[in-house]
Design a protein around this motif. Structure first.
Motif, PDB file in Angstrom:
ATOM      1  N   LEU A 173      34.493  45.489  26.580  1.00 29.97           N
ATOM      2  CA  LEU A 173      33.660  45.873  27.718  1.00 29.97           C
ATOM      3  C   LEU A 173      33.463  44.702  28.673  1.00 29.97           C
ATOM      4  CD1 LEU A 173      31.794  47.889  29.143  1.00 29.97           C
ATOM      5  CD2 LEU A 173      29.949  47.129  27.632  1.00 29.97           C
ATOM      6  N   VAL A 174      33.228  43.512  28.122  1.00 26.93           N
ATOM      7  CA  VAL A 174      33.007  42.332  28.966  1.00 26.93           C
ATOM      8  C   VAL A 174      34.255  42.037  29.802  1.00 26.93           C
ATOM      9  CG1 VAL A 174      32.511  39.869  28.957  1.00 26.93           C
ATOM     10  CG2 VAL A 174      31.329  41.383  27.348  1.00 26.93           C
ATOM     11  N   SER A 175      35.426  42.141  29.184  1.00 29.43           N
ATOM     12  CA  SER A 175      36.673  41.892  29.919  1.00 29.43           C
ATOM     13  C   SER A 175      36.882  42.918  31.024  1.00 29.43           C
ATOM     14  CB  SER A 175      37.859  41.911  28.946  1.00 29.43           C
ATOM     15  OG  SER A 175      37.711  40.918  27.963  1.00 29.43           O
ATOM     16  N   THR A 176      36.519  44.163  30.743  1.00 26.05           N
ATOM     17  CA  THR A 176      36.646  45.212  31.761  1.00 26.05           C
ATOM     18  C   THR A 176      35.736  44.936  32.949  1.00 26.05           C
ATOM     19  OG1 THR A 176      37.164  46.822  30.025  1.00 26.05           O
ATOM     20  CG2 THR A 176      36.493  47.695  32.156  1.00 26.05           C
ATOM     21  N   VAL A 177      34.497  44.503  32.672  1.00 28.91           N
ATOM     22  CA  VAL A 177      33.553  44.187  33.751  1.00 28.91           C
ATOM     23  C   VAL A 177      34.059  42.996  34.562  1.00 28.91           C
ATOM     24  CG1 VAL A 177      31.211  43.395  34.249  1.00 28.91           C
ATOM     25  CG2 VAL A 177      31.595  45.158  32.514  1.00 28.91           C
ATOM     26  N   ARG A 178      34.602  41.992  33.885  1.00 28.73           N
ATOM     27  CA  ARG A 178      35.113  40.810  34.591  1.00 28.73           C
ATOM     28  C   ARG A 178      36.271  41.187  35.518  1.00 28.73           C
ATOM     29  NH1 ARG A 178      35.927  36.592  29.752  1.00 28.73           N
ATOM     30  NH2 ARG A 178      36.747  35.249  31.426  1.00 28.73           N
ATOM     31  N   ARG A 179      37.174  42.030  35.037  1.00 30.88           N
ATOM     32  CA  ARG A 179      38.287  42.471  35.893  1.00 30.88           C
ATOM     33  C   ARG A 179      37.775  43.279  37.083  1.00 30.88           C
ATOM     34  NH1 ARG A 179      40.729  43.525  30.680  1.00 30.88           N
ATOM     35  NH2 ARG A 179      42.354  41.979  30.232  1.00 30.88           N
ATOM     36  N   PHE A 180      36.740  44.091  36.849  1.00 33.98           N
ATOM     37  CA  PHE A 180      36.178  44.901  37.930  1.00 33.98           C
ATOM     38  C   PHE A 180      35.572  44.006  39.011  1.00 33.98           C
ATOM     39  CE2 PHE A 180      32.496  47.143  39.754  1.00 33.98           C
ATOM     40  CZ  PHE A 180      33.143  48.238  40.305  1.00 33.98           C
ATOM     41  N   VAL A 181      34.829  42.963  38.599  1.00 37.96           N
ATOM     42  CA  VAL A 181      34.208  42.061  39.566  1.00 37.96           C
ATOM     43  C   VAL A 181      35.263  41.300  40.346  1.00 37.96           C
ATOM     44  CG1 VAL A 181      32.708  40.050  39.797  1.00 37.96           C
ATOM     45  CG2 VAL A 181      32.088  41.884  38.215  1.00 37.96           C
ATOM     46  N   LEU A 182      36.352  40.915  39.684  1.00 41.19           N
ATOM     47  CA  LEU A 182      37.408  40.159  40.358  1.00 41.19           C
ATOM     48  C   LEU A 182      38.018  40.924  41.533  1.00 41.19           C
ATOM     49  CD1 LEU A 182      39.367  38.400  37.462  1.00 41.19           C
ATOM     50  CD2 LEU A 182      38.163  37.309  39.350  1.00 41.19           C
ATOM     51  N   GLN A 183      37.992  42.258  41.468  1.00 43.41           N
ATOM     52  CA  GLN A 183      38.577  43.052  42.554  1.00 43.41           C
ATOM     53  C   GLN A 183      37.869  42.804  43.886  1.00 43.41           C
ATOM     54  OE1 GLN A 183      38.825  47.230  41.581  1.00 43.41           O
ATOM     55  NE2 GLN A 183      39.247  46.810  39.447  1.00 43.41           N
ATOM     56  N   PHE A 184      36.593  42.407  43.835  1.00 43.67           N
ATOM     57  CA  PHE A 184      35.790  42.285  45.056  1.00 43.67           C
ATOM     58  C   PHE A 184      35.810  40.877  45.650  1.00 43.67           C
ATOM     59  CE2 PHE A 184      34.163  45.920  42.779  1.00 43.67           C
ATOM     60  CZ  PHE A 184      33.966  46.852  43.784  1.00 43.67           C
ATOM     61  N   LEU A 185      36.615  39.989  45.106  1.00 45.84           N
ATOM     62  CA  LEU A 185      36.686  38.631  45.648  1.00 45.84           C
ATOM     63  C   LEU A 185      37.121  38.595  47.122  1.00 45.84           C
ATOM     64  CD1 LEU A 185      38.038  36.208  42.892  1.00 45.84           C
ATOM     65  CD2 LEU A 185      35.766  36.321  43.927  1.00 45.84           C
ATOM     66  N   PRO A 186      38.019  39.467  47.594  1.00 43.58           N
ATOM     67  CA  PRO A 186      38.375  39.423  49.020  1.00 43.58           C
ATOM     68  C   PRO A 186      37.204  39.644  49.964  1.00 43.58           C
ATOM     69  CG  PRO A 186      40.016  40.666  47.792  1.00 43.58           C
ATOM     70  CD  PRO A 186      38.893  40.393  46.846  1.00 43.58           C
ATOM     71  N   LEU A 187      36.103  40.247  49.473  1.00 46.49           N
ATOM     72  CA  LEU A 187      34.939  40.476  50.335  1.00 46.49           C
ATOM     73  C   LEU A 187      34.100  39.221  50.525  1.00 46.49           C
ATOM     74  CD1 LEU A 187      33.622  43.937  49.048  1.00 46.49           C
ATOM     75  CD2 LEU A 187      34.735  43.464  51.220  1.00 46.49           C
ATOM     76  N   LEU A 188      34.399  38.183  49.765  1.00 45.45           N
ATOM     77  CA  LEU A 188      33.547  37.001  49.787  1.00 45.45           C
ATOM     78  C   LEU A 188      33.525  36.339  51.167  1.00 45.45           C
ATOM     79  CD1 LEU A 188      31.756  35.248  48.010  1.00 45.45           C
ATOM     80  CD2 LEU A 188      33.760  33.882  47.412  1.00 45.45           C
ATOM     81  N   LEU A 189      34.683  36.228  51.832  1.00 44.97           N
ATOM     82  CA  LEU A 189      34.746  35.544  53.130  1.00 44.97           C
ATOM     83  C   LEU A 189      33.905  36.242  54.199  1.00 44.97           C
ATOM     84  CD1 LEU A 189      35.838  33.414  55.020  1.00 44.97           C
ATOM     85  CD2 LEU A 189      37.917  34.817  55.306  1.00 44.97           C
ATOM     86  N   PRO A 190      34.091  37.540  54.492  1.00 46.17           N
ATOM     87  CA  PRO A 190      33.255  38.153  55.541  1.00 46.17           C
ATOM     88  C   PRO A 190      31.776  38.195  55.181  1.00 46.17           C
ATOM     89  CG  PRO A 190      34.558  39.829  54.418  1.00 46.17           C
ATOM     90  CD  PRO A 190      35.077  38.509  53.945  1.00 46.17           C
ATOM     91  N   LEU A 191      31.446  38.338  53.895  1.00 47.39           N
ATOM     92  CA  LEU A 191      30.031  38.383  53.514  1.00 47.39           C
ATOM     93  C   LEU A 191      29.374  37.010  53.654  1.00 47.39           C
ATOM     94  CD1 LEU A 191      30.087  40.785  50.416  1.00 47.39           C
ATOM     95  CD2 LEU A 191      29.483  41.284  52.795  1.00 47.39           C
TER      96      LEU A 191
END
Length: 436
Positions: free
Chosen positions: A68-86
């Motif tokens: 479960l922890v690995s699944t959550v980590r992979r899910f969070v990694l998907q949103f890294l491209p949003l870091l710059l505009p935010l």
């Protein structure tokens, strides 16, 4: 010739935009805000490069990890491209307070904030969302709304859609309500389908429940989910449910006469699920000759799959009003017979024990309710006729060839014990002279 009012309004908005741009170009406060936007974006870009490396190192799980922890980590990694505009949005919002206190104006920096949100929405749709329906919704709804918001036109568009009214009988809608209803309906029913699929998958895993009970629970959850989604959608659209009930009653009376069969099949399907006399996986045969394995039970019909790969759609009502033979009932045993003969010079007293032991050695032949039973059936023209009865869980067809397997076992057992299997003999007598 008088121009179209809509065209005139669009020209007016265009002129206002040009005037606003010229005022920004000649204003020191606007140039200061432009510089602040550039600094905020540069700082966000620099910090994004550093944080990306840290997040990738911390959040990337091992390739073989499946918890479960690995699944959550992979899910969070998907949103890294949003870091710059935010990050750019956050730094711009922090600088906006300083600019407003110095110049008593913040229109340019507010526009920049909205642009950064538009970029975040664009990245979300293009690079992060992978589900086809959500991607389509983001492309044609989220991005246009974000663009209107960035240009400051969202309130204008919302007001225009709200003022445009559409009437159906005593029910009236604004165009905004219809647009809102289409968007909300698409999201609600997609969520309903998603939650229904996951609920059905969870119910199917409950092997302690009868198959019919699992099917009924899945149908009840499906009706509840989509019924709640429909009522919530009506509330979002601002539809008076009392008015809808009157209109629905009138339509229901009219459709009731034309949809009697559909209603009958729906009710028959509910009865079948409640009684559990036939469920998915059973092999059934109807009076009309239809026979096959039940692969799906819908609100209107039951789908049978024959052993030659064909699907037969049988209305639920036929399972109620006609005779149905259920050969399996999800695991009940069935009895089959295999016939054979031995020659007349055989000690027939030894045959039953030899054949019963051979047949019982088959891994699918059951000891209960009865073990294999070899019986003498008669004295034929060419040999002595026997038949062996055996019980198995399943149907002797398709991927199972029980009778064929049993006949192979009988053949080998008789050969091993030097018992001959006869074949027809004929004696021909000629009266008079032999033919030349």
């Amino acid at each position: 010739m008088e121009s179209n009012p809509f065209v005139q309004k669009m020209i007016g908005y265009g002129e206002q935009g040009v005037e606003l741009a010229l005022s920004w170009l000649t204003s020191p406060a606007a140039w200061s805000q432009f510089m602040l936007l550039v600094v905020a974006f540069g700082l966000a870009w620099f910090l994004n490069r550093r944080l990306n490396k840290v997040f990738l190192r911390v959040l990337t799980p091992p390739e073989e990890a499946v918890g479960l922890v690995s699944t959550v980590r992979r899910f969070v990694l998907q949103f890294l491209p949003l870091l710059l505009p935010l990050l750019a949005y956050v730094f711009t919002a922090a600088g906006e307070q300083v600019v407003r206190s110095l110049f008593d104006s913040g229109a340019v920096i507010a526009f920049g904030k909205r642009v950064f949100l538009f970029l975040a929405a664009r990245i979300l749709v293009r690079r992060i969302i992978s589900e086809p329906f959500l991607k389509l919704l983001g492309k044609f709804v989220l991005i246009p709304v974000a663009a209107l918001y960035a240009l400051g036109m969202l309130d204008v568009a919302t007001s225009a859609l709200t003022d445009f009214q559409v009437g159906v009988g005593n029910i009236s809608f604004s165009l905004m309500a219809i647009v809102r209803g289409v968007i909300a309906g698409a999201i609600l029913f997609w969520l309903g389908r998603w939650s229904n699929d996951h609920s059905a998958a969870m119910i199917r895993k409950q092997e302690d429940l009868r198959p019919a009970t699992r099917q009924l629970a899945a149908k009840a959850i499906e009706i509840t989910i989509f019924g709640a989604a429909f009522l919530l959608l009506m509330n979002i659209m601002g539809v008076n449910l009392a008015s809808l009930a009157v209109l629905g009653g009138a339509i229901g009376v009219g459709l009731g006469f034309g949809l009697q069969k559909i209603a009958s099949n729906f009710i028959s399907g509910v009865i079948l699920l409640l009684e559990g006399q036939a469920t998915v996986g059973d092999f059934v045969e109807l009076d009309g000759g239809e026979a096959g394995t039940i692969v799906k039970m819908t609100a209107r019909a039951i789908i049978l799959e024959t052993y030659d790969g064909r699907w037969i759609v049988v209305p639920n009502e036929d399972f109620i009003v006609t005779r149905v033979v259920n050969y399996s009932d999800q695991g009940s045993a069935n009895r089959y017979e295999a016939e054979f003969s031995v020659s007349y010079d055989t000690d027939i007293n030894a045959v039953p024990a030899i054949v019963e032991a051979a047949v019982q050695s088959h891994p699918d032949v059951l000891m209960k309710p009865y073990p294999a039973d070899c019986e003498l059936r008669g004295f034929g023209e060419s040999g002595i006729d026997f038949s062996v009865e055996f019980w198995v869980n399943g149907i002797d067809d398709g991927r199972h060839k029980y009778t064929s397997d049993v006949l192979f076992l009988i053949w080998n057992a008789l050969k091993d014990n030097d018992i001959k299997i006869p074949y027809p003999h004929r004696v021909v007598e000629f009266k008079g002279e032999m033919p030349k």
